[in-house]
Design a protein around this motif. Structure first.
Motif, PDB file in Angstrom:
ATOM      1  N   ARG A 126      57.995  48.350  55.687  1.00 18.50           N
ATOM      2  CA  ARG A 126      56.635  47.925  56.068  1.00 18.50           C
ATOM      3  C   ARG A 126      56.610  47.418  57.501  1.00 18.50           C
ATOM      4  O   ARG A 126      57.402  46.535  57.883  1.00 18.50           O
ATOM      5  CB  ARG A 126      56.146  46.839  55.119  1.00 18.50           C
ATOM      6  N   CYS A 143      49.159  47.098  57.554  1.00 15.74           N
ATOM      7  CA  CYS A 143      50.508  47.466  57.128  1.00 15.74           C
ATOM      8  C   CYS A 143      50.667  48.986  57.158  1.00 15.74           C
ATOM      9  O   CYS A 143      49.854  49.712  56.570  1.00 15.74           O
ATOM     10  CB  CYS A 143      50.794  46.970  55.722  1.00 15.74           C
ATOM     11  N   ASP A 145      53.203  51.620  55.753  1.00 18.79           N
ATOM     12  CA  ASP A 145      54.249  51.645  54.728  1.00 18.79           C
ATOM     13  C   ASP A 145      54.901  53.020  54.598  1.00 18.79           C
ATOM     14  O   ASP A 145      54.205  54.042  54.511  1.00 18.79           O
ATOM     15  CB  ASP A 145      53.672  51.245  53.366  1.00 18.79           C
TER      16      ASP A 145
END
Length: 494
Positions: A126, A143, A145
């Motif tokens: 992340r 974020c 990811d």
């Protein structure tokens, strides 16, 4: 054990691997972005072997890495972009790595006595970018990811990339702007509601009452009604355990409606197959009722004393402090009951009656005919009770008891009519409305009856100050006047 409850409001979007992220500086007036931070998150997701949590869009995980390592329980919220999150740090969790008690209680109604087992392992690389307001406050967390997920049951391993944009102090307008900017940068609508849902494949679906056919049978209506209120029971249960506002009241009403459906239409399901179910629902309603009565009494006591200029300390203790203690005891008793094997069996029996209904003598009759007959029967019982009242001496003990009986029968009429509402019958709507008016007026009267009994008990306490006795006399007179006005309002409508 320390537990943190919060509402998580976020966007979740699919992206191609290595998709460049847009610059989010200026996404709000004066907004800036911090330098990205990179974390590795390792999570084990738990569920029952039948994925009962996933079926209710609930995820439970134990995660290491990042800034919020610990146990996380995520549940749906009313907002489509929001979820309720219950988080517990490892320091506050059992040393043996078991599921924390606060989380177990929150999911008992779903999991019941079934084991919780690992269903997926998910590793996430992340990259976190904080979005700051002009004054330095954190508006949101963005974020990026990279996900590797392994599902235990299917033994399937998958990799994908996604973006999440979670509000911290930002508002709904910021979420709307972020959605547009991220979609413009190449993000797509998320293919699953959560990482776990994508890891285990097609997300299981909880039972939802199917739409009734154009000409439903009585059995169609029964199963639809039971499923609707069963689902409401599952919703209110964890809120009751948290003592959330109005939760005890709503769960009590739900239990009563379930029982009313079974008793008002006793021949739709095979009586032998559901033997004892109505009785168990009555018992559940009673234990909920004890907690609800204490809740209501405390609220009424506060209202009564709020009208007084001076309240003696001993009277405040008797009506407020002692009532708070009684309410807390009733809530502890209720929580114990909701964790008992008896309650969990009731839930299982409800599920079975919905999933595998055993037809009774009236099962194949038309739903409209059965509903109208049920309303008529309940209405006859109400009218009989009302006629009986005319034969009694007004305000006698027997008369007061009969008024209470009329209120209960009006409630039965209302619940029976409510069960018929999915049929869109005008008669059901009108009947329920009339019964609700009766129930409301006579419910107000019943409150004053209970209040005056309480006032008499408190007045008889040894050592009560003369000032307290004087105030109690005034409260009693006020409640007597309110009660008579409520009965008159009822009589004016019949």
């Amino acid at each position: 054990m320390s537990a943190r409850e919060s509402i998580e409001v976020e966007l979740k979007l699919d992206v191609d691997a290595d998709q460049p992220a847009p610059d989010l500086a200026g996404i709000a007036p004066g907004a800036t972005t911090a330098a990205p931070a990179v974390y590795e998150l390792n999570a084990t997701y738990l569920d029952t072997p039948g994925h009962d949590l996933a079926a209710h869009r609930i995820t439970l995980r134990r995660r290491t890495g990042g800034t919020d390592a610990g146990w996380h329980l995520k549940r749906p919220s009313h907002h489509p972009d929001a979820r309720r999150e219950l988080a517990i740090d490892f320091a506050d969790a059992p040393a043996d790595g078991g599921v924390p008690q606060a989380i177990r209680e929150a999911i008992t109604v779903i999991v019941r006595d079934r084991p919780l087992i690992p269903v997926a392992e998910i590793t996430t690389e992340r990259t976190v970018t904080l979005v700051h307001a002009a004054d330095g406050a954190v508006l949101a967390e963005f974020c990026q990811d990279r996900v590797i997920a392994h599902a235990h049951q299917s033994q399937l391993t998958q990799e994908w990339a996604e973006w999440e944009f979670e509000l911290v102090e930002g508002d709904a307008e910021l979420l709307t702007v972020a959605r547009k900017r991220l979609r413009a940068a190449g993000a797509r609508k998320a293919s699953s509601a959560s990482k776990l849902a994508r890891a285990i494949g097609a997300e299981p679906r909880a039972h939802k009452p199917a739409r009734l056919p154009k000409k439903p049978t009585a059995l169609d209506l029964m199963v639809h009604s039971l499923a609707t209120h069963r689902d409401a029971l599952l919703t209110w249960d964890p809120l009751v355990r948290e003592n959330a506002f109005d939760a005890v009241h709503q769960m009590r009403v739900t239990a009563r409606k379930l029982r009313s459906i079974l008793t008002s239409f006793p021949e739709i399901l095979d009586p032998a197959a559901i033997a004892g179910l109505a009785d168990e629902l009555r018992e559940l309603g009673e234990v909920l009722g004890q907690a609800r009565d204490r809740e209501v009494q405390l609220e009424i006591n506060r209202g009564l004393l709020a009208l007084e200029d001076r309240v003696p300390d001993d009277l405040r203790k008797a009506l407020i402090d002692d009532e708070i203690a009684r309410q807390e005891r009733s809530l502890r008793t209720l929580r114990f009951a909701l964790s008992s094997a008896r309650y969990l069996k009731l839930l299982d029996d409800l599920d079975d009656a919905i999933a595998n209904p055993r037809p009774g003598p009236d099962a194949d009759r038309g739903a409209v005919d059965v509903a109208l007959a049920g309303m008529e029967h309940a209405g006859q019982r109400l009218r009989k009770a009302q006629k009986r009242l005319d034969l009694l001496d007004p305000w006698s003990d027997e008369w007061v008891e009969q008024v209470h009986r009329i209120r209960k029968r009006a409630k039965a009429v209302r619940y029976t009519a409510d069960a018929a509402k999915p049929l869109r019958l005008k008669a059901a709507k009108k009947t329920a409305k009339r019964a609700a008016v009766i129930q409301s007026h006579l419910g107000d009267f019943q409150d004053t009856v209970v209040n005056r009994e309480q006032i008499a008990r408190v007045a008889a306490l040894p050592g009560l100050s003369p000032a307290a006795v004087f105030v109690l006399g005034r409260l009693d007179a006020r409640e007597q006047t309110r009660g008579r006005a409520a009965v008159q309002a009822y009589l004016d409508r019949v």
